[in-house]
Design a protein around this motif. Sequence first.
Motif, PDB file in Angstrom:
ATOM      1  N   GLY A  23       0.840  -1.190   0.000  1.00 46.66           N
ATOM      2  CA  GLY A  23       0.000   0.000   0.000  1.00 46.66           C
ATOM      3  C   GLY A  23       0.875   1.240   0.000  1.00 46.66           C
ATOM      4  N   GLY A  59       3.492   4.034   1.095  1.00 44.99           N
ATOM      5  CA  GLY A  59       4.682   4.157   1.930  1.00 44.99           C
ATOM      6  C   GLY A  59       5.727   3.092   1.655  1.00 44.99           C
ATOM      7  N   SER A  96       7.035  -5.486   0.418  1.00 47.55           N
ATOM      8  CA  SER A  96       7.557  -4.981  -0.846  1.00 47.55           C
ATOM      9  C   SER A  96       8.324  -3.682  -0.604  1.00 47.55           C
ATOM     10  N   HIS A 150      11.886  -2.748 -11.690  1.00 50.45           N
ATOM     11  CA  HIS A 150      11.410  -1.972 -12.836  1.00 50.45           C
ATOM     12  C   HIS A 150      12.451  -1.665 -13.901  1.00 50.45           C
TER      13      HIS A 150
HETATM   14  N1  SAH Z   1       7.191   1.220  -1.409  1.00 48.39           N
HETATM   15  C1  SAH Z   1       7.028  -0.171  -1.655  1.00 48.39           C
HETATM   16  C2  SAH Z   1       5.596  -0.675  -1.601  1.00 48.39           C
HETATM   17  C3  SAH Z   1       4.518   0.115  -2.302  1.00 48.39           C
HETATM   18  S1  SAH Z   1       4.267   0.012  -4.023  1.00 48.39           S
HETATM   19  C4  SAH Z   1       7.648  -0.533  -2.972  1.00 48.39           C
HETATM   20  O1  SAH Z   1       7.999   0.368  -3.717  1.00 48.39           O
HETATM   21  O2  SAH Z   1       7.825  -1.708  -3.266  1.00 48.39           O
HETATM   22  C5  SAH Z   1       3.780  -1.572  -4.484  1.00 48.39           C
HETATM   23  C6  SAH Z   1       4.210  -1.903  -5.920  1.00 48.39           C
HETATM   24  O3  SAH Z   1       3.462  -1.149  -6.898  1.00 48.39           O
HETATM   25  C7  SAH Z   1       5.655  -1.587  -6.182  1.00 48.39           C
HETATM   26  O4  SAH Z   1       6.245  -2.632  -6.883  1.00 48.39           O
HETATM   27  C8  SAH Z   1       5.568  -0.355  -7.066  1.00 48.39           C
HETATM   28  O5  SAH Z   1       6.719  -0.160  -7.817  1.00 48.39           O
HETATM   29  C9  SAH Z   1       4.360  -0.673  -7.880  1.00 48.39           C
HETATM   30  N2  SAH Z   1       3.776   0.478  -8.564  1.00 48.39           N
HETATM   31  C10 SAH Z   1       3.850   1.770  -8.224  1.00 48.39           C
HETATM   32  N3  SAH Z   1       3.168   2.538  -9.096  1.00 48.39           N
HETATM   33  C11 SAH Z   1       2.637   1.697 -10.015  1.00 48.39           C
HETATM   34  C12 SAH Z   1       1.802   1.875 -11.154  1.00 48.39           C
HETATM   35  N4  SAH Z   1       1.362   3.078 -11.495  1.00 48.39           N
HETATM   36  N5  SAH Z   1       1.446   0.763 -11.849  1.00 48.39           N
HETATM   37  C13 SAH Z   1       1.846  -0.454 -11.472  1.00 48.39           C
HETATM   38  N6  SAH Z   1       2.626  -0.682 -10.405  1.00 48.39           N
HETATM   39  C14 SAH Z   1       3.023   0.370  -9.677  1.00 48.39           C
END
Ligand code: SAH
Length: 348
Positions: free
Chosen positions: A163, A165, A197, A222
């Motif tokens: 979620g 943060g 994550s 990514h």
């Molecule tokens: N801060 C942590 C957890 C939150 S995000 C992290 O970065 O892992 C959860 C996942 O959603 C992460 O893999 C993030 O890179 C991805 N994410 C963020 N924005 C996104 C988007 N617009 N579309 C798809 N995945 C996204």
Amino acid sequence: MNAIKKDIRSLSSDELTAFFIERGDKAFRAKQVYDWLWAKGVHSFEGMTNLSKSTRALLESSFEFKLLQVDTLQRSTDGTLKNGVKLHDGLIVESVLIPTEKRITACVSSQVGCSLNCAFCATARLKRMRNLEPQEIFDQVLTIHRQGMEFFQRPLTNIVFMGMGEPLLNYNNVLSAIEKITSPDGLGLSPKRITLSTVGLPKMIRKMADDGVKFNLAVSLHSARNEVRSQIMPINEVSPIEELVDSLQYWYKTTRRRITFEYVVWKGINDGPEDIQALVNVCKKVISKVNLIEYNAIGEERFQQADPKVLESYALALGAIGVVAKIRQSRGKDIDAACGQLANKQAM
Ligand code: SAH
């Protein structure tokens, strides 16, 4: 006026025991209270029905409950539920219930807002306001567990810290919440069903390995090329891929557990053969599997979902070196509940 009371749920089990012993009561009393708080999830002193009236009154005069409340509840056409959760100080975070045939998964927040500024993530638009307390994380889980029973007649099976943060920037509170979620005296959920994550903070990944945590680790990669990743994830300038890879090798050496890379493929950003090759190289060094996740648009022109053929090429190239790569569809897009879409739209 009373002095400011502590939230009873900010006490550890030892502190609770000390509280009763100091007042001439038995350690057993603390066990009973702990059970009400963390196994049964009761949110009032009256609700602790096996305690005497005087014990309940003592607790009432010494402590309070800082509760969160579901401010908005949205339901997606695919069954996903998104909670806008109001914290005791009025701030709002979001948590999501994702139902599948076999699972009820809670996607929970660890901070109000985020400080990491990933270019493709809606949460990045919110300033980081504060860390969540352990009980605020626990309560999101409990809320979703109860919604699972109410809406689907099924208990919670999995938790993902995906979620709002960055959980590793609120490490102590996240661990303390997980302890209450997994403890047999608490909710008793297996740590194997929990995934944290992270953007990938090498120092913290090493620390987690040393601390012997038992939950799963997912890393938002990514891109496996520094020049690309630094442009979309500013944290990469502080901790480049080589350092991340080192820390993940350390994680594996210490825990013997495979990590998951989360990876979105965008048109013109990371959809070329050199991008695929770079990921293959990283996966040769880190025992991992890869989730190729669908991009959820957040209104940024420069990010467009790549051609499905490119996803296939990624999966094929990874498969060829024995790495499992799955293409994952998002859930809850129509209510902005999918990965990276949590941004308190309702509240803005
Ligand atoms: N801060 C942590 C957890 C939150 S995000 C992290 O970065 O892992 C959860 C996942 O959603 C992460 O893999 C993030 O890179 C991805 N994410 C963020 N924005 C996104 C988007 N617009 N579309 C798809 N995945 C996204």
